[in-house]
Design an enzyme around this catalytic site. Structure first.
Site, PDB file in Angstrom:
ATOM      1  N   LYS A  84       0.218  -7.878   7.234  1.00 29.49           N
ATOM      2  CA  LYS A  84       1.777  -7.738   7.071  1.00 29.49           C
ATOM      3  C   LYS A  84       2.775  -8.544   6.159  1.00 29.49           C
ATOM      4  O   LYS A  84       3.772  -8.434   6.212  1.00 29.49           O
ATOM      5  CB  LYS A  84       2.326  -8.079   8.532  1.00 29.49           C
ATOM      6  CG  LYS A  84       2.023  -9.501   8.847  1.00 29.49           C
ATOM      7  CD  LYS A  84       2.992 -10.264  10.030  1.00 29.49           C
ATOM      8  CE  LYS A  84       2.797 -11.610  10.087  1.00 29.49           C
ATOM      9  NZ  LYS A  84       3.346 -12.203  10.905  1.00 29.49           N
ATOM     10  N   SER A 124       7.765  -0.634  12.291  1.00 31.38           N
ATOM     11  CA  SER A 124       8.839  -1.709  11.623  1.00 31.38           C
ATOM     12  C   SER A 124       9.902  -0.903  11.236  1.00 31.38           C
ATOM     13  O   SER A 124       9.954   0.360  10.640  1.00 31.38           O
ATOM     14  CB  SER A 124       7.944  -2.132  10.556  1.00 31.38           C
ATOM     15  OG  SER A 124       8.875  -2.876   9.676  1.00 31.38           O
ATOM     16  N   THR A 126      11.074  -1.192   8.722  1.00 35.71           N
ATOM     17  CA  THR A 126      10.849  -1.050   7.104  1.00 35.71           C
ATOM     18  C   THR A 126      10.734   0.410   6.755  1.00 35.71           C
ATOM     19  O   THR A 126      10.761   0.917   5.799  1.00 35.71           O
ATOM     20  CB  THR A 126       9.467  -2.071   6.552  1.00 35.71           C
ATOM     21  OG1 THR A 126       9.822  -2.072   5.317  1.00 35.71           O
ATOM     22  CG2 THR A 126       8.377  -1.462   7.048  1.00 35.71           C
ATOM     23  N   TYR A 149       3.071  -2.229   2.044  1.00 29.22           N
ATOM     24  CA  TYR A 149       3.002  -2.535   3.401  1.00 29.22           C
ATOM     25  C   TYR A 149       4.197  -1.484   4.272  1.00 29.22           C
ATOM     26  O   TYR A 149       3.542  -0.838   5.293  1.00 29.22           O
ATOM     27  CB  TYR A 149       3.731  -3.685   3.746  1.00 29.22           C
ATOM     28  CG  TYR A 149       4.053  -4.071   5.214  1.00 29.22           C
ATOM     29  CD1 TYR A 149       2.933  -4.256   5.957  1.00 29.22           C
ATOM     30  CD2 TYR A 149       5.354  -4.145   5.632  1.00 29.22           C
ATOM     31  CE1 TYR A 149       3.190  -4.404   7.379  1.00 29.22           C
ATOM     32  CE2 TYR A 149       5.492  -4.198   6.870  1.00 29.22           C
ATOM     33  CZ  TYR A 149       4.572  -4.681   7.798  1.00 29.22           C
ATOM     34  OH  TYR A 149       4.886  -4.667   9.099  1.00 29.22           O
ATOM     35  N   LYS A 153       2.842   1.701   7.277  1.00 32.21           N
ATOM     36  CA  LYS A 153       3.600   1.821   8.586  1.00 32.21           C
ATOM     37  C   LYS A 153       4.033   3.296   8.515  1.00 32.21           C
ATOM     38  O   LYS A 153       3.847   4.211   9.672  1.00 32.21           O
ATOM     39  CB  LYS A 153       4.882   1.078   8.712  1.00 32.21           C
ATOM     40  CG  LYS A 153       4.352  -0.321   8.824  1.00 32.21           C
ATOM     41  CD  LYS A 153       3.597  -0.764  10.057  1.00 32.21           C
ATOM     42  CE  LYS A 153       2.999  -1.962  10.236  1.00 32.21           C
ATOM     43  NZ  LYS A 153       2.142  -2.400  11.201  1.00 32.21           N
ATOM     44  N   TYR A 177       9.959  -2.554  14.960  1.00 34.71           N
ATOM     45  CA  TYR A 177      10.400  -3.768  15.326  1.00 34.71           C
ATOM     46  C   TYR A 177      11.387  -4.141  14.381  1.00 34.71           C
ATOM     47  O   TYR A 177      11.192  -3.802  13.150  1.00 34.71           O
ATOM     48  CB  TYR A 177       9.278  -4.960  14.952  1.00 34.71           C
ATOM     49  CG  TYR A 177       7.866  -4.597  16.237  1.00 34.71           C
ATOM     50  CD1 TYR A 177       8.007  -3.985  17.131  1.00 34.71           C
ATOM     51  CD2 TYR A 177       6.915  -5.248  15.658  1.00 34.71           C
ATOM     52  CE1 TYR A 177       6.668  -3.936  17.828  1.00 34.71           C
ATOM     53  CE2 TYR A 177       5.677  -5.121  16.194  1.00 34.71           C
ATOM     54  CZ  TYR A 177       5.642  -4.418  17.403  1.00 34.71           C
ATOM     55  OH  TYR A 177       4.515  -4.347  17.849  1.00 34.71           O
ATOM     56  N   ASP A 293      15.066  -6.965  -1.418  1.00 36.76           N
ATOM     57  CA  ASP A 293      15.726  -7.270  -0.118  1.00 36.76           C
ATOM     58  C   ASP A 293      16.959  -6.316  -0.202  1.00 36.76           C
ATOM     59  O   ASP A 293      17.578  -6.013  -0.938  1.00 36.76           O
ATOM     60  CB  ASP A 293      16.294  -8.697  -0.314  1.00 36.76           C
ATOM     61  CG  ASP A 293      15.422  -9.786   0.558  1.00 36.76           C
ATOM     62  OD1 ASP A 293      14.094  -9.156   1.188  1.00 36.76           O
ATOM     63  OD2 ASP A 293      15.449 -10.842   0.475  1.00 36.76           O
TER      64      ASP A 293
END
Ligand code: NAD
Ligand code: WQD
Length: 336
Positions: A84, A124, A126, A149, A153, A177, A293
């Site tokens: 993760k 996620s 993401t 990553y 997902k 999440y 970010d």
């Protein structure tokens, strides 16, 4: 009948095990302890007074997994197992694709072989990539992920969607999440990252107990109220309860749910709250933005509220209180 928690010794899995056991549901855990400790399961058993059937195995090892499926009667799998760390996934993409994708494929194969109907997958926020607007709603497009990553997902979601299309018996739930933080209020289980924490909350905790001198705040020039990044932090106990509700509401086909509070807090909101509720100093320095970010990310959790009868109840105060309580009790996590 039992529920299989893959990666159940990990941060979210161990908290979910507590919720299931406390609600009278038997659980089996399979974990290879690549990022966790068997101590977490000992603590889960101590907290609940119930036994966990614990198997040390790699979910990618189909033969070993088949033996576990043979020895149990599972009605559902909660699939937490996976790597993760976002930065590590950029450096080691193939290890991430291998572990995360293979483990999901093995589970789909064994679900078919043993006619296990349900799978709840740890996805996620993401998967939404760089959001154009917030809050994020499940109907928004996914993809455009910013790292391997995130792509794992996204790909596993697609694999499970195709799996459900091809298998009438399958009940697939994708839980997206947001930012899980905090720990069980007992302080007996919590987040225990190896090495330097990548995520904000464990970093703040380690600064607060003196393991690290200061927090680096990654940028204060974002278009947010105080210039620092805004996220939807969710207490891990609320998140764990979301899994219980997802299990109870599993239905044929595929359903995706955001698990978040619906509220965004900045990095400095979290730091100031942590200092206030715990009466502890958290020195920080503003540094450059972290590449990759985004400014703001928070959930619209209305679908989970309505369809799963689930709502996050704990606020930022409780998240910071419980995270620190665990860290203070076990400054070196499960190595103490
Ligand atoms: P974690 O690392 O604490 O837990 C994952 C567990 O899986 C660990 O115990 C690890 O040892 C185990 N594992 C990994 N690969 C395995 C394999 N091949 N076979 C058996 N066990 C294996 O992570 P977590 O924070 O509890 O996250 C659980 C899941 O939720 C992960 O899939 C993660 O990607 C996802 N997720 C986490 C967050 C977060 O911020 N913590 C956010 C969104 C999604
Ligand atoms: C939160 C905020 C940082 C550390 C990641 C993954 C995501 C999901 C959750 C798994 C941001 C800032 C952080 C630090 C800081 N994981 N920050 N100093 O990036 O929202 O999400 O974890 O699915 O996929 O990307 O979480 O906790 O790393 O960062 O200032 O030392 O804290 O810039 O604004 P993120 P995070």
């Amino acid at each position: 009948m039992a529920v299989l928690l893959t990666g159940g010794a990990g941060y979210i899995g161990s908290h979910t095990a507590v919720e299931f056991l406390e609600n009278g549901i038997d659980v089996a855990v399979v974990d290879n302890f690549s990022n966790s400790s068997p101590k977490a399961i000992e603590r889960v058993e101590k907290l609940t007074g119930k036994k966990v059937a614990l198997y040390e195995a790699d979910v990618c090892d189909k033969e070993k997994m088949r033996e576990i499926f043979k020895a149990n009667e599972f009605d559902a799998i909660i699939h937490f197992a996976g790597y993760k760390a976002v930065g590590e996934s950029v450096a080691k993409p193939i290890a991430y694709y291998r572990n995360n994708i293979d483990s999901a494929l093995v589970l789909c194969e064994l679900m078919t072989e043993f006619k296990v109907p349900g799978i709840v997958f740890s996805s996620s926020a993401t998967v939404y990539g760089v959001p154009e607007t917030v809050p994020l709603v499940e109907t928004m497009p996914t993809g455009n992920c910013t790292n391997p990553y995130g792509w794992t997902k996204y790909m596993i979601e697609q694999i499970l969607i195709d799996f459900a299309r091809a298998n009438d018996f399958a009940k697939v739930t994708l839980l997206r999440y947001f930012n899980p933080v905090g720990a069980h209020p007992s302080g007996e289980i919590g987040e225990d990252p190896l090495g330097i924490p990548n995520n904000l909350s464990p970093y703040v905790c380690q600064v607060a107990v003196g393991r690290r001198p200061f927090l680096s705040v990654f940028g204060n020039d974002y278009p947010t109220p105080d210039g620092t990044g805004v996220r939807d932090y969710i207490h891990v106990v609320d998140l764990a309860k979301g899994h219980l509700q997802a299990y109870r509401h599993m239905k044929q086909g595929v359903a995706a749910y955001n698990l978040g509070t619906g509220r965004g807090y900045s990095v400095l909101d979290l730091v100031e709250t942590f200092k206030r509720v715990n009466n502890v100093d958290v020195p920080y320095k503003i540094v450059d933005r972290r590449p990759g970010d985004i400014a703001t990310c928070y959930a619209d959790p209305a679908k989970a509220n309505a369809e799963l009868g689930w709502k996050a109840n704990l606020g930022l105060d409780e998240m910071c209180r419980d995270a620190y309580n665990w860290q203070r009790k076990y400054p070196n996590g499960y190595r103490d």
